[in-house]
Design an enzyme around this catalytic site. Structure first.
Site, mmCIF file in Angstrom:
data_model
loop_
_atom_site.group_PDB
_atom_site.id
_atom_site.type_symbol
_atom_site.label_atom_id
_atom_site.label_comp_id
_atom_site.label_asym_id
_atom_site.label_seq_id
_atom_site.Cartn_x
_atom_site.Cartn_y
_atom_site.Cartn_z
ATOM 1 N N GLU A 213 13.369 49.551 31.440
ATOM 2 C CA GLU A 213 12.170 50.038 30.764
ATOM 3 C C GLU A 213 12.460 50.163 29.278
ATOM 4 O OE1 GLU A 213 11.525 53.811 32.671
ATOM 5 O OE2 GLU A 213 10.637 52.923 34.462
ATOM 6 N N HIS A 253 7.524 58.125 32.445
ATOM 7 C CA HIS A 253 8.853 58.731 32.393
ATOM 8 C C HIS A 253 9.144 59.324 31.022
ATOM 9 C CE1 HIS A 253 10.313 55.843 35.741
ATOM 10 N NE2 HIS A 253 9.822 56.935 36.247
#
Lengths: 294, 67, 397
Positions: A213, A253
């Site tokens: 990510e 996140h």
């Protein structure tokens, strides 16, 4: 050979009677995990689906033995739980809990490291060694649908993508050796570079898939390690390439946030490519790519 | 009656028992002056855990899928 | 959670860190009073939460009342870079000899806090890239003590200044730990011609995960809770936050609004990123980003769906997740369908696609079939589902 844990690993579930643990203990047992005990302070003496519950880790380990633990307790109790496990001699601790204050995380990681214990997480869905054992909740109530034993290791910052990637591999006849969700938080106990050496040594693992990510430097460190020391094939898939265009904004996140030129997927992809990894744009390409390298 | 789940309390529900109220993890039951009724706002939260069926001493509960 | 400079300086003062005399002016009418208190020349600094103030003209040396009024009027009335300011901090101008950067933050690769120092304040990222930053990892159980900081600074400073900066670092760390900070920067830390140190700026971020246990401290220092994004949250985003906080079961939120026509109900975290990428890649226009996970209540999913569908110009809905482990497919289906029905939408006619495999999927698929909703199983990828809805909308256009 599964890395980190296998069918003989004796697992203790910390927080077993709590709301957070829910159906996980039974599912782990049903999968064949050697769940030997549970710990919830104050609830010692009970049984949770046949698993004996103790007040303390020391007692649980004394009476039942224990190699690993899965921590599923509320955030402000997590540090204590992890340190208690370390004190009781547990060498592998999976922390499912999320939203633990970072200073607690730093303390518990430091404590564990100093005593030779490995912490995975926090905010980890756990690990699974298909057809061997599962610590955590990967695969939910029917992990056998998505996970099967085979030669590919998976490391992911996202829990859900562990199962999603395993699923597409399994559908294409490619099994997994060990799948690890390292957790979505910025500070976690085990990152890609901690696991790659283990996969390098594992004879059963022939290739690795990484789910990555934007944000942070974990991927950069991984690319550097792979370039220098990793000889097996690495396939990389990124979620969130769009985040590069929106610096300063956080998506999902806690760790998914970039600054201009820092932590962008573009930069990470460049480094992975120069380290010899295959970076796919669409995760459905992964099985085909793997078939060519395996 | 929920869109997806309907909980039916039969006539043989014993007043003052309230075991279902205590055991339901999603608060489907509520107590109004010692009588148990269904809190319709939460009916569709039913997860079929069946704890209410297990604790009811009168077999007075029915869980109906509306699909 | 980021603190304003003036809030950070309040903390610095409390912890005995040297701070220039300062006065916070919160209203235009109080500018002159503040100016009189500090005296000219002074430095006026707009109080906003975004960085890069200096480069954008938000920090100015002010020589007299006229200049002060001009500076203050502009920012109180127009805001700073499009955002309203919290106030203007007026500080005594310092006789600067040298500038430094001193900060404490988390090193994610070392999994520890670290002390960072460099000569020359301001563009620390540039300096970091050039490799001229001094770094000291801090063992959480030893802490940052004088004997460690003196050793750290010994090559850069001598005598009294060595002792002073060592002490500043020790106090900064104590503040950092006691306030559950994830970042505490003094940038620049100034050494005056009289060889005195001053913290000319303060940037502190408090760990969002520690806000609950920091409640007492925040109240004590009069620091209200805030959620700061790179831009002001939209009304939709604010409402979404309220929905997610309806109960503690799971997540149905983390909404970021965009300008498109496809409402996205997506999850988990990594999958949401993946799906968003896919929609863009196929030429679709997402109306929002969001995340569902951790088995949220049907009510939260319903309310989130209603909210996302209330946005003008929504032409389709994509409900796409990874293979779900700890969230139930049937409960997600219930929530989304209830949300659509509440908005008067017929799920069998409106462009919708579901790709939600995982726990309790057999039950979930039964529900989707009853309501005539097109769905994909785990045998199709999230990308295929994304392509489906984008193509569908293109056809209907």
């Amino acid at each position: 050979m599964a890395i980190l844990a296998d069918r003989n690993t004796r697992v203790i579930i910390q927080g077993i009677t709590g709301r957070e643990a829910a159906t996980m203990p039974q599912e782990m047992l049903a999968y064949g995990t050697k769940v030997v005990a549970g710990v919830t302070p104050g609830k010692g003496g009970q049984r949770d689906h046949g698993i004996p519950v103790f007040d303390t880790m020391i007692e649980a380990v004394e009476k039942c033995g224990g190699d690993a633990s899965v921590v599923s307790v509320p955030p402000l109790f997590a540090k204590d739980a992890v340190m208690e496990a370390v004190e009781a001699g547990i060498k592998l601790i999976i922390v499912l809990t999320e939203r633990i204050p970072k200073s607690d995380v730093i303390e518990m990681l430091s404590y564990a490291e100093a005593r030779g214990a490995r912490v995975i997480g926090p905010n980890s869905p756990g690990i699974i060694c298909p057809e061997e054992t599962r610590l955590g909740y990967l695969g939910g109530s029917n992990p056998q649908k998505a996970y099967k034993k085979g030669p590919v290791g998976i490391i992911s910052r996202s829990g859900g993508m562990c199962t999603e990637l395993a699923n597409i591999l399994t559908r294409n006849g490619i099994g997994q050796s060990t799948v690890i969700g390292i957790g979505g938080d910025p500070v976690v106990g085990t990152i890609y570079t901690d696991l790659l050496p283990l996969f390098q040594q594992d004879e059963e693992t022939k290739a690795i898939v990484l789910f990555c990510e934007p944000g942070g430097k974990k991927e950069e460190a991984a690319a550097e390690y792979i370039k220098e020391k990793f000889t097996k094939k690495v396939i990389v898939f990124f979620g969130g390439r769009f985040v590069d265009k929106m610096p300063g904004m956080r998506f999902g996140h806690a760790s998914v946030i970039v600054r201009p030129g820092y932590g962008t997927t573009e930069e990470k992809i460049k480094l992975f490519k120069s380290a010899g990894c295959i970076v796919v744009e669409n995760y459905s390409e992964i099985p085909q790519v793997l078939k060519e390298v395996l | 009656m929920g869109t997806f789940v309907s909980i039916i309390i039969k006539e043989n529900c014993k007043e003052g028992c309230k075991r279902c109220v205590e055991v339901c993890p999603v608060n489907i039951f509520e107590l109004k002056e010692e009588k148990v009724s269904v809190f319709s706002e939460n009916e569709d939260e039913c997860t079929f855990c069946n704890l209410c069926l297990e604790v009811c001493p009168e077999n007075a509960l029915l869980i109906k899928k509306e699909y | 959670m980021r603190l304003y400079e003036f809030e950070g300086k309040k903390l610095f003062k409390e912890w005995g860190l040297p701070v220039p005399d300062g006065e916070l002016v919160e209203r235009e009418e109080e500018l002159l009073k503040g100016g009189k208190k500090i005296g000219f020349p002074l430095v006026a600094k707009v109080q906003v939460l975004k960085g890069g103030r200096g480069k954008a003209g938000g920090v100015k040396v002010i020589n007299d009342e006229g200049e002060l009024l001009e500076f203050g009027k502009k920012f109180f009335r127009e805001g700073f870079l499009g955002k309203p300011i919290k106030g203007i901090l007026l500080e005594k101008k310092l006789d600067v000899e040298k500038e430094f950067y001193l900060g404490i933050t988390i090193d994610e690769l070392a999994k520890r806090n670290c002390l960072l120092f460099t000569r020359g304040g301001m563009d620390v990222e540039e300096i970091a890239r050039s490799g001229r930053v001094l770094k000291l990892h801090i063992d959480p159980f030893t802490g940052l003590k004088g004997f460690l900081t003196k050793g750290f600074f010994a090559k850069e400073f001598k005598g009294k200044t060595l002792l002073e900066i060592s002490e500043i670092a020790v106090k900064l760390y104590d503040l950092y730990i006691k306030m559950d900070a994830t970042m505490a920067e003094i940038n620049p830390l100034i050494l005056t011609k009289e060889q005195k140190f001053f913290c000319a700026d303060s940037r502190i971020e408090i760990d969002d995960d520690a806000l609950v246990r920091q409640k007492g401290n925040l109240e004590r220092f009069n620091i209200p809770l805030r959620e700061e994004k790179e831009r002001e949250p939209t009304e939709l985003e604010i409402k979404a936050r309220e929905i997610d906080q309806l109960d503690h079961r799971g997540v149905a939120g983390r909404v970021v609004e965009f300008d498109g026509d496809i409402a996205l109900i997506i999850g988990g975290g990594g999958a949401s990123l993946t799906v968003f990428d896919a929609i863009l890649r196929y030429g679709g226009k997402p109306a929002n980003y969001c995340e569902i996970g951790g088995n949220p209540t049907v009510k939260k999913v319903q309310k989130l769906t209603e909210l996302l569908l209330s946005k003008k110009g929504i032409k389709g809905v994509a409900v796409i997740t990874n293979v779900l482990s700890n969230t139930r497919v049937d409960l997600v289906a219930r929530g989304v369908i209830k949300g659509m029905l509440a908005r008067g939408i017929d799920p069998s006619k409106f462009p919708v696609v579901f790709r939600v495999p995982g726990s309790w999927e057999e039950e979930g698929f039964k529900i989707l079939e009853k309501y005539g909703i097109k769905y994909f199983t785990r045998d199709q990828t999230m990308d295929e589902a994304a392509k489906y809805i984008v193509d569908l909308l293109k056809k209907e256009a």
